[in-house]
Design a protein around this motif. Structure first.
Motif, PDB file in Angstrom:
ATOM      1  N   LEU A 708      23.818 -43.308  -5.979  1.00 56.05           N
ATOM      2  CA  LEU A 708      22.810 -43.231  -5.457  1.00 56.05           C
ATOM      3  C   LEU A 708      23.230 -42.049  -5.001  1.00 56.05           C
ATOM      4  CD1 LEU A 708      23.382 -46.647  -3.304  1.00 56.05           C
ATOM      5  CD2 LEU A 708      21.076 -45.634  -4.616  1.00 56.05           C
ATOM      6  N   ALA A 709      24.577 -41.023  -4.451  1.00 56.05           N
ATOM      7  CA  ALA A 709      24.922 -40.113  -4.532  1.00 56.05           C
ATOM      8  C   ALA A 709      24.031 -38.961  -5.274  1.00 56.05           C
ATOM      9  CB  ALA A 709      26.014 -39.394  -3.903  1.00 56.05           C
ATOM     10  N   LEU A 710      24.316 -38.899  -7.018  1.00 56.43           N
ATOM     11  CA  LEU A 710      23.605 -38.272  -7.298  1.00 56.43           C
ATOM     12  C   LEU A 710      22.224 -38.179  -7.551  1.00 56.43           C
ATOM     13  CD1 LEU A 710      25.577 -38.836 -10.865  1.00 56.43           C
ATOM     14  CD2 LEU A 710      26.019 -37.267  -9.521  1.00 56.43           C
ATOM     15  N   GLY A 711      20.999 -39.609  -7.243  1.00 59.75           N
ATOM     16  CA  GLY A 711      20.030 -39.432  -6.878  1.00 59.75           C
ATOM     17  C   GLY A 711      19.735 -38.326  -5.529  1.00 59.75           C
ATOM     18  N   ARG A 712      20.292 -37.888  -4.864  1.00 54.30           N
ATOM     19  CA  ARG A 712      20.047 -37.111  -3.649  1.00 54.30           C
ATOM     20  C   ARG A 712      20.452 -35.961  -3.962  1.00 54.30           C
ATOM     21  NH1 ARG A 712      16.647 -37.453  -1.732  1.00 54.30           N
ATOM     22  NH2 ARG A 712      17.272 -36.729   0.753  1.00 54.30           N
ATOM     23  N   LEU A 817      30.150 -36.518  -2.558  1.00 55.46           N
ATOM     24  CA  LEU A 817      32.222 -37.163  -1.844  1.00 55.46           C
ATOM     25  C   LEU A 817      32.309 -37.816  -1.024  1.00 55.46           C
ATOM     26  CD1 LEU A 817      32.160 -33.163  -0.632  1.00 55.46           C
ATOM     27  CD2 LEU A 817      32.340 -34.452  -3.166  1.00 55.46           C
ATOM     28  N   LEU A 818      31.490 -38.548  -0.240  1.00 53.48           N
ATOM     29  CA  LEU A 818      31.566 -40.303   0.392  1.00 53.48           C
ATOM     30  C   LEU A 818      31.496 -40.833  -0.369  1.00 53.48           C
ATOM     31  CD1 LEU A 818      29.177 -38.808   3.837  1.00 53.48           C
ATOM     32  CD2 LEU A 818      31.780 -38.935   3.538  1.00 53.48           C
ATOM     33  N   GLY A 819      30.616 -40.656  -1.471  1.00 50.53           N
ATOM     34  CA  GLY A 819      30.423 -42.166  -2.265  1.00 50.53           C
ATOM     35  C   GLY A 819      32.244 -42.523  -2.728  1.00 50.53           C
ATOM     36  N   ILE A 820      32.176 -40.777  -3.455  1.00 51.57           N
ATOM     37  CA  ILE A 820      33.643 -41.185  -4.544  1.00 51.57           C
ATOM     38  C   ILE A 820      34.831 -41.503  -3.287  1.00 51.57           C
ATOM     39  CG2 ILE A 820      35.583 -39.307  -4.894  1.00 51.57           C
ATOM     40  CD1 ILE A 820      33.487 -37.730  -6.620  1.00 51.57           C
ATOM     41  N   ALA A 821      34.660 -40.807  -1.947  1.00 48.85           N
ATOM     42  CA  ALA A 821      35.559 -41.177  -0.889  1.00 48.85           C
ATOM     43  C   ALA A 821      35.790 -42.809  -0.938  1.00 48.85           C
ATOM     44  CB  ALA A 821      35.619 -40.614   0.133  1.00 48.85           C
ATOM     45  N   PHE A 822      34.575 -43.081  -0.355  1.00 50.24           N
ATOM     46  CA  PHE A 822      33.627 -44.899  -0.827  1.00 50.24           C
ATOM     47  C   PHE A 822      34.477 -45.542  -2.005  1.00 50.24           C
ATOM     48  CE2 PHE A 822      31.483 -48.443  -2.061  1.00 50.24           C
ATOM     49  CZ  PHE A 822      31.331 -49.597  -0.452  1.00 50.24           C
ATOM     50  N   GLU A 823      34.501 -45.432  -3.332  1.00 46.07           N
ATOM     51  CA  GLU A 823      34.838 -45.776  -4.620  1.00 46.07           C
ATOM     52  C   GLU A 823      36.909 -45.758  -4.659  1.00 46.07           C
ATOM     53  OE1 GLU A 823      34.210 -44.679  -9.279  1.00 46.07           O
ATOM     54  OE2 GLU A 823      34.788 -43.063  -7.635  1.00 46.07           O
ATOM     55  N   LEU A 824      37.461 -45.074  -3.950  1.00 40.62           N
ATOM     56  CA  LEU A 824      38.615 -44.845  -4.084  1.00 40.62           C
ATOM     57  C   LEU A 824      39.075 -46.063  -2.932  1.00 40.62           C
ATOM     58  CD1 LEU A 824      39.458 -40.750  -3.861  1.00 40.62           C
ATOM     59  CD2 LEU A 824      39.748 -42.782  -5.858  1.00 40.62           C
ATOM     60  N   ALA A 825      38.181 -46.128  -1.854  1.00 43.97           N
ATOM     61  CA  ALA A 825      38.334 -47.300  -0.706  1.00 43.97           C
ATOM     62  C   ALA A 825      38.494 -48.731  -1.150  1.00 43.97           C
ATOM     63  CB  ALA A 825      37.696 -46.836   0.735  1.00 43.97           C
ATOM     64  N   VAL A 826      37.567 -48.842  -1.985  1.00 41.91           N
ATOM     65  CA  VAL A 826      37.431 -50.358  -2.455  1.00 41.91           C
ATOM     66  C   VAL A 826      38.538 -50.471  -3.399  1.00 41.91           C
ATOM     67  CG1 VAL A 826      36.022 -51.291  -4.230  1.00 41.91           C
ATOM     68  CG2 VAL A 826      34.580 -49.762  -1.905  1.00 41.91           C
ATOM     69  N   THR A 827      38.407 -49.330  -4.025  1.00 45.02           N
ATOM     70  CA  THR A 827      39.702 -49.350  -5.048  1.00 45.02           C
ATOM     71  C   THR A 827      41.087 -49.472  -4.112  1.00 45.02           C
ATOM     72  OG1 THR A 827      38.393 -47.699  -6.804  1.00 45.02           O
ATOM     73  CG2 THR A 827      41.103 -48.458  -7.109  1.00 45.02           C
ATOM     74  N   ALA A 828      41.343 -49.071  -3.726  1.00 44.20           N
ATOM     75  CA  ALA A 828      42.664 -49.948  -3.160  1.00 44.20           C
ATOM     76  C   ALA A 828      42.879 -50.970  -2.360  1.00 44.20           C
ATOM     77  CB  ALA A 828      42.667 -49.240  -1.642  1.00 44.20           C
ATOM     78  N   ALA A 829      41.187 -51.187  -1.719  1.00 41.52           N
ATOM     79  CA  ALA A 829      40.861 -52.700  -1.310  1.00 41.52           C
ATOM     80  C   ALA A 829      41.317 -53.655  -2.704  1.00 41.52           C
ATOM     81  CB  ALA A 829      39.515 -52.737  -0.809  1.00 41.52           C
ATOM     82  N   VAL A 830      40.979 -53.463  -3.484  1.00 44.34           N
ATOM     83  CA  VAL A 830      40.608 -54.242  -4.622  1.00 44.34           C
ATOM     84  C   VAL A 830      42.491 -54.699  -4.814  1.00 44.34           C
ATOM     85  CG1 VAL A 830      40.283 -55.221  -7.289  1.00 44.34           C
ATOM     86  CG2 VAL A 830      38.618 -54.042  -5.155  1.00 44.34           C
TER      87      VAL A 830
END
Length: 885
Positions: A708-712, A817-830
């Protein structure tokens, strides 16, 4: 009374009354009721209501929607009902949104009904009174006066009126219609004795006999055209459907082929079936449809801030792919406000004297203070005021001894004014009428000269020069009187020609720059207008449109399809003047047939069919009709051509960004699919490197926000210097697939397998030897985390098509950058949350595994950067493609 046969409304009025079986006294009430039963009400046909369940169902069985349904079913089979429900919600939301937008685009014909008058003054049985316009029938006699909307197509029997027919003809100036004017027009719509349903009477009074009602009117004919013209499908819609079916076919074929292959390789049927499910899930881009929808929605918001409102999400991408703009003139290229741009003395000299300004200030019925009256008269008063000559309406009226209003027969108006104790008649009107009645002329110093052959030739030359500049020219004259004349002709004879005034609707200031941007972007601009060709061509050249040729309505109608195609593919910019609804529709069809992606502007009812047929119909929001706005897919709130160009820039940016996140999503198919292929081909020698739930966690979790961030993503440098996308170009082409699957996909898959086998080997794994479940979970978790690490590199690589990342800026897309931070947070949670570990079958691998993955993003990005550097060098050596080619 027998039923009237088909009639010719342009024949003599006495003969038309005979053919319509009526008289100047009108029909009897009994005959009117009978004809109403025969002809039906004077209303436009209503569109039959479409079954909304079927329309909604079409959105639910869209190819990408079918793939998402399949992904939801597989998630349900895999025992993850939560993910299955989430996918179903995405499908339903997309379907409802698309259905709502499609319904909004189908209201053009209903809006036409608002242009039919509700009540009209009708004469029946010698008595005149108000009747519902819906009850009018052929043969009725109607009375028209200033402010009335014409209720049906009619032929004038007596009187004269000025008609605003811009909603049918596109011509901005009111037209004169009179019962006894000669009818030499080539087109019915230009007939001097006919008035048409939906137009407005702006002055005068007249009586007319109705010859057509309802769907038989010009308005009804346009409604029929609008109803039959299908909305053009956008390039993105075509390509998404094509790619979706391609993905479905590849996924199904791969699963069907590898199911028996896995059994032959030594897998059990349960293992082979698990492999087939994983292969299908890995190939289905679950996040593609919602990502495209949200990216286009973001483009819609950005365009709205620029003044362009779009009703279909795909219109954003269509505008970015535009190769030809067919623009109207009045209000789009121009300010839709008349201005005096040139004034000459009565001798034809290029300077006007104060006598001309005084005449303009007195010979008027408009009120400059209240800004009321005819727009042309207001422009003349403004010009006089700019020369410090102005009168209030009260002072002008009190000084007036006689007013002879504008007469469409005579094409002039006159006021007899008391000026400095003398009586002076001031006259203005059509130059040929005023000059013919003048016997002398006044120079810029106020000196009077006889209007001899030499002076007459100078005036005619001045008129031609002003007309060649596209000006609407009025002549102004005076006559000194000793008493108030008893006859109008006495006031308008033996005139002193004071001068010539040229009016123009001036171009908008920002349009020339916008046209220049169009040319730099390889976009052709044609002018399609109902106005005069000479005026339109002059305006076009002023704003930078080359206007190599002017084609009027009759010339266009005489062209064959081959001749029109050759004209439109020659690379020239053309002015199409005096255009009818059919000719505008024909131009849009021809351009579409020649492979162009067409943006067509319009503001009138006559534009509705072409607006629906064009790839992108662009209506005027400030001055346009409701019919045009309903038929269009985009509305300009400021009626400004420059906003179209801003929309093209936004559309190109959106198109490029769609390709960027499609590249990003597709790049992860290889590292997701390759482990399953390795598992199947090894015949059980190695454990499964990924689970189905982990793939779904990637596709719907870690991958979504960066996509989604790449769409912006900000526009790359040089966006508006590239040629437009061709209709045959594809969002997903060989270069994109090469970058996704080979340049970034294979390195990512290799790095994923390195992380996977590193965990297995350090745990003492040997082929065909089972391992404890915790070790297997750590190995699959390492694969999962390695894909996420490669996603970061893929995201930065996808930001640029050919530009260097440093030219774009690493931190310019904060959402990424926020999307990558969220991606890392989801990975850590999983990976680290106990509850999610049970759901996704994860277990934290050793710390050194994470250290091993640190260079993965840079390695993936570097592979693509090297490829793009080679591609940049090759691209610089290629010749530039142009639109005409």
């Amino acid at each position: 009374m027998t039923e009237p046969a088909a009639v010719d409304p342009r024949e003599a009025s006495a003969r038309l009354l005979r053919d319509l079986r009526t008289s100047p006294d009108g029909l009897s009430a009994r005959e009117a009721r009978r004809r109403l039963e025969v002809h039906g009400p004077n209303e436009l046909p209503k569109r039959s209501a479409r079954g909304w369940p079927a329309a909604l169902l079409r959105q639910l069985v869209h190819p990408l929607a079918l793939l998402l349904w399949a992904a939801a079913a597989l998630a349900w089979v895999s025992g993850t009902a939560e993910i299955a429900v989430a996918i179903v919600v995405v499908v339903l939301l997309n379907a409802v949104l698309a259905f709502w937008q499609e319904e909004r685009a189908e209201h053009a014909v209903e809006a036409l009904g608002e242009y039919v008058a509700l009540q009209s003054m009708v004469r029946r049985e010698s008595t005149t009174g108000p009747f519902p316009a819906a009850e009018l029938v052929p043969g009725d006699v109607v009375v028209l006066s200033e402010g009335d909307r014409v209720p049906a197509d009619a032929r004038l029997l007596s009187g004269a009126v000025e008609i605003d027919a811009s909603m049918l003809t596109g011509e901005s100036n009111p037209v004169e219609r009179a019962a006894d004017l000669p009818d030499a027009a080539e087109r019915v719509i230009d007939s001097a004795v006919l008035v048409f349903s939906g137009t407005t009477c702006t002055g005068g009074t007249a009586e007319a006999v109705v010859h057509a009602t309802g769907k038989a009117t010009e308005l009804g004919r346009i409604a029929a055209l609008s109803a039959t013209v299908r909305l053009a499908e956008s390039p993105l819609e075509r390509q998404v459907r094509r790619v979706a079916w391609l993905i479905a076919a590849v996924s199904a074929a791969a699963a069907a082929a590898f199911l028996p292959l896995g059994v032959l390789a030594g897998l059990s049927w349960t293992q082979a079936f698990l492999f087939a499910i994983g292969l299908l899930v890995a190939n289905v881009p679950e996040g593609l449809l919602p990502t495209i929808t949200l990216a286009l929605a973001a483009g819609v918001r950005d365009m709205a801030r620029s003044g362009a409102l779009v009703e279909r999400l795909s219109a954003v991408e269509t505008l970015g792919s535009t190769t030809v703009i067919c623009t109207d003139k009045t209000g789009t290229l121009t300010q839709n406000r008349m201005r005096v741009t040139e004034a000459r003395a009565g001798t034809g000299a290029s300077a006007a004297g104060p006598d001309l300004l005084r005449a303009l200030a007195r010979c008027s019925t408009a009120d400059l203070d209240a800004v009321s009256g005819d727009p042309m008269e207001l422009a003349l008063l403004e010009f006089a005021a700019s020369g410090n000559v102005s009168l209030s309406r009260q002072q002008r009226t009190s000084d007036q001894a006689r007013l002879y209003g504008f007469d469409p027969h005579l094409r002039r108006m006159t006021t007899v004014d008391r000026e400095d104790g003398r009586l002076v008649a001031h006259t203005k009107g059509a130059p040929e009428e005023i000059v013919r009645r003048a016997t002398s002329c006044v120079d810029e110093r106020g000196q009077v000269f006889p209007l001899g052959p030499h002076e007459h030739e100078a005036v005619v030359r001045a008129l031609k020069e002003m007309a060649d500049d596209g000006l609407r020219v009025l002549a102004v004259a005076r006559r000194r009187l000793t008493s108030v004349p008893e006859r109008r002709d006495d006031a308008e004879s033996r005139l002193e020609l004071l001068g010539l005034v040229g009016l123009l609707d001036p171009p908008r200031r920002e349009v020339p720059g916008a046209v220049d941007h169009c040319h730099g972007a390889g976009v052709l601009v044609h002018v399609v207008t109902g106005d005069n060709g000479r005026t339109a061509a002059a305006i076009a050249r002023q704003v930078g449109i080359r206007a190599e040729r002017v084609v009027d309505g009759p010339e266009l109608e005489a062209m064959t399809e081959a001749e029109l195609d050759a004209l439109l593919t020659g690379g020239a910019e053309i002015v199409f003047s005096r255009s009818t609804p059919e000719s505008k529709l024909r131009i849009a069809d021809a351009l579409h047939h020649c492979g162009h992606i067409v943006a067509m502007t319009g503001d009138g009812v006559n534009d509705a069919p072409a607006l629906r047929r064009a790839d992108l119909g662009v209506a005027m929001g400030a001055s346009g009709t409701d019919v045009a706005r309903e038929a269009a897919t985009a509305v300009l709130t400021d009626d400004n051509f420059a906003t179209i160009v801003a929309g093209i820039r936004q559309g190109r940016r959106t198109y490029d960004n769609v390709r960027k996140f499609v590249l990003y999503i597709f790049a992860h198919a290889v590292p997701e699919v390759l482990p399953f292929l390795l598992f199947a081909l090894a015949g059980g020698a190695i454990p499964l490197p990924l689970t189905v739930l982990q793939i779904l966690a990637i596709d719907l979790g870690t991958e979504t926000l960066p996509a989604l961030a790449l769409g912006r993503e900000p526009a790359e440098p040089g966006l508006m210097t590239k040629p437009p996308h061709r209709r045959t170009d594809h969002v997903i082409n060989r270069r994109l697939l090469l970058r996704a699957w080979v340049i970034m996909g294979l390195p990512s898959a290799t790095l994923v397998l390195i992380a996977f086998f590193a965990v297995l080997i350090t745990a003492g794994w040997q082929p065909w030897q089972p391992l404890p479940s915790p070790i297997t979970a750590q190995a699959t978790t390492a694969s999962f985390c390695a894909i996420v690490a490669c996603q970061i590199g893929t995201a930065f690589a996808a930001r640029a098509d050919r530009a260097l990342l440093r030219d774009i800026g690493v931190g310019t897309n904060r959402l990424l950058l926020l999307g990558i931070a969220f991606e890392l947070a989801v990975t850590a949670a999983v990976v680290f949350t106990p509850g999610l570990q049970d759901v996704f079958g994860t277990a934290p691998p050793p710390w050194w595994v994470f250290a091993l993955m640190l260079p993965f993003p840079v390695l993936v990005w570097s592979a693509d950067e090297l490829y793009r550097a080679r591609d940049r060098r090759a691209h610089c050596r290629r010749p530039r493609r142009t639109t005409s080619a």
